[in-house]
Design a protein around this motif. Sequence first.
Motif, PDB file in Angstrom:
ATOM      1  N   ASP A  26       8.790  63.866 -26.118  1.00 50.39           N
ATOM      2  CA  ASP A  26       8.549  62.706 -25.251  1.00 50.39           C
ATOM      3  C   ASP A  26       8.483  61.389 -26.023  1.00 50.39           C
ATOM      4  O   ASP A  26       7.547  60.601 -25.869  1.00 50.39           O
ATOM      5  CB  ASP A  26       7.258  62.897 -24.441  1.00 50.39           C
ATOM      6  CG  ASP A  26       7.344  64.078 -23.488  1.00 50.39           C
ATOM      7  OD1 ASP A  26       8.457  64.383 -23.021  1.00 50.39           O
ATOM      8  OD2 ASP A  26       6.296  64.700 -23.234  1.00 50.39           O
ATOM      9  N   LYS A  27       9.456  61.163 -26.902  1.00 52.98           N
ATOM     10  CA  LYS A  27       9.577  59.932 -27.693  1.00 52.98           C
ATOM     11  C   LYS A  27       8.416  59.700 -28.656  1.00 52.98           C
ATOM     12  O   LYS A  27       8.098  58.578 -29.025  1.00 52.98           O
ATOM     13  CB  LYS A  27       9.742  58.710 -26.791  1.00 52.98           C
ATOM     14  CG  LYS A  27      11.007  58.721 -25.957  1.00 52.98           C
ATOM     15  CD  LYS A  27      11.136  57.451 -25.173  1.00 52.98           C
ATOM     16  CE  LYS A  27      12.387  57.452 -24.330  1.00 52.98           C
ATOM     17  NZ  LYS A  27      12.530  56.205 -23.571  1.00 52.98           N
ATOM     18  N   ASP A  57       9.112  51.986 -25.342  1.00 51.05           N
ATOM     19  CA  ASP A  57      10.017  51.501 -24.305  1.00 51.05           C
ATOM     20  C   ASP A  57      11.480  51.560 -24.710  1.00 51.05           C
ATOM     21  O   ASP A  57      12.354  51.352 -23.885  1.00 51.05           O
ATOM     22  CB  ASP A  57       9.655  50.050 -23.930  1.00 51.05           C
ATOM     23  CG  ASP A  57       8.283  49.959 -23.296  1.00 51.05           C
ATOM     24  OD1 ASP A  57       7.886  50.944 -22.634  1.00 51.05           O
ATOM     25  OD2 ASP A  57       7.611  48.933 -23.482  1.00 51.05           O
ATOM     26  N   SER A  58      11.761  51.833 -25.964  1.00 55.59           N
ATOM     27  CA  SER A  58      13.155  51.859 -26.408  1.00 55.59           C
ATOM     28  C   SER A  58      13.551  53.274 -26.800  1.00 55.59           C
ATOM     29  O   SER A  58      12.727  54.173 -26.905  1.00 55.59           O
ATOM     30  CB  SER A  58      13.345  50.916 -27.599  1.00 55.59           C
ATOM     31  OG  SER A  58      12.644  51.415 -28.712  1.00 55.59           O
ATOM     32  N   ASN A  59      14.845  53.445 -27.014  1.00 52.19           N
ATOM     33  CA  ASN A  59      15.348  54.734 -27.464  1.00 52.19           C
ATOM     34  C   ASN A  59      15.130  54.789 -28.973  1.00 52.19           C
ATOM     35  O   ASN A  59      15.843  54.159 -29.737  1.00 52.19           O
ATOM     36  CB  ASN A  59      16.832  54.875 -27.106  1.00 52.19           C
ATOM     37  CG  ASN A  59      17.341  56.266 -27.389  1.00 52.19           C
ATOM     38  OD1 ASN A  59      16.587  57.134 -27.832  1.00 52.19           O
ATOM     39  ND2 ASN A  59      18.613  56.479 -27.129  1.00 52.19           N
ATOM     40  N   ASN A  60      14.141  55.542 -29.417  1.00 53.79           N
ATOM     41  CA  ASN A  60      13.708  55.508 -30.803  1.00 53.79           C
ATOM     42  C   ASN A  60      13.990  56.801 -31.557  1.00 53.79           C
ATOM     43  O   ASN A  60      13.362  57.069 -32.568  1.00 53.79           O
ATOM     44  CB  ASN A  60      12.219  55.191 -30.865  1.00 53.79           C
ATOM     45  CG  ASN A  60      11.413  56.142 -29.989  1.00 53.79           C
ATOM     46  OD1 ASN A  60      11.837  57.260 -29.720  1.00 53.79           O
ATOM     47  ND2 ASN A  60      10.267  55.687 -29.541  1.00 53.79           N
ATOM     48  N   LEU A  61      14.924  57.610 -31.093  1.00 48.36           N
ATOM     49  CA  LEU A  61      15.179  58.898 -31.732  1.00 48.36           C
ATOM     50  C   LEU A  61      15.656  58.745 -33.173  1.00 48.36           C
ATOM     51  O   LEU A  61      15.273  59.531 -34.039  1.00 48.36           O
ATOM     52  CB  LEU A  61      16.181  59.708 -30.914  1.00 48.36           C
ATOM     53  CG  LEU A  61      15.671  60.186 -29.545  1.00 48.36           C
ATOM     54  CD1 LEU A  61      16.752  60.965 -28.817  1.00 48.36           C
ATOM     55  CD2 LEU A  61      14.415  61.013 -29.695  1.00 48.36           C
TER      56      LEU A  61
END
Length: 144
Positions: free
Chosen positions: A109-110, A68-72
């Motif tokens: 896709d994350k 659910d978070s931006n985990n890049l």
Amino acid sequence: MTALIENICTTFKQIFPNTPAVTELSNDGSFATPLLFVTQQPSQFPRKLGNELMRTSNFDVAYFVDVDSNNLATLSAAGEKIMAEFNMIVDENLKPYAQVINPDWSITDKVGHCTFSVIQRMQDDTSEESFSEGNLDINGGIKK
């Protein structure tokens, strides 16, 4: 689960000690993150080298963090760690088990994906041992 896949899970648990490495998800498909999900891709057909059969097995280890978070940034750091530390598969006693071939890291896709191959050599059961005395033609003396 085969010994090779068990040892892949063991190896990834050494790289990420607080992250479970599994080969199956629950029936409803839910899981807690972070998680390493090990899957075997279709293997290449056996090749023959003398009396040995060689099979290349391909694997994909998906690394899930909080979707659910931006985990890049987290996935990029995990990829750097895997590419630096993942060159050998170890067994439960941390002894070398198999060499990793062509490791690669990508983010789709994350989800981080570590793909790699392992070459397994198997002796052909129907033939005699390679290089045994019966297989060698030894001629001594001077050729006329």
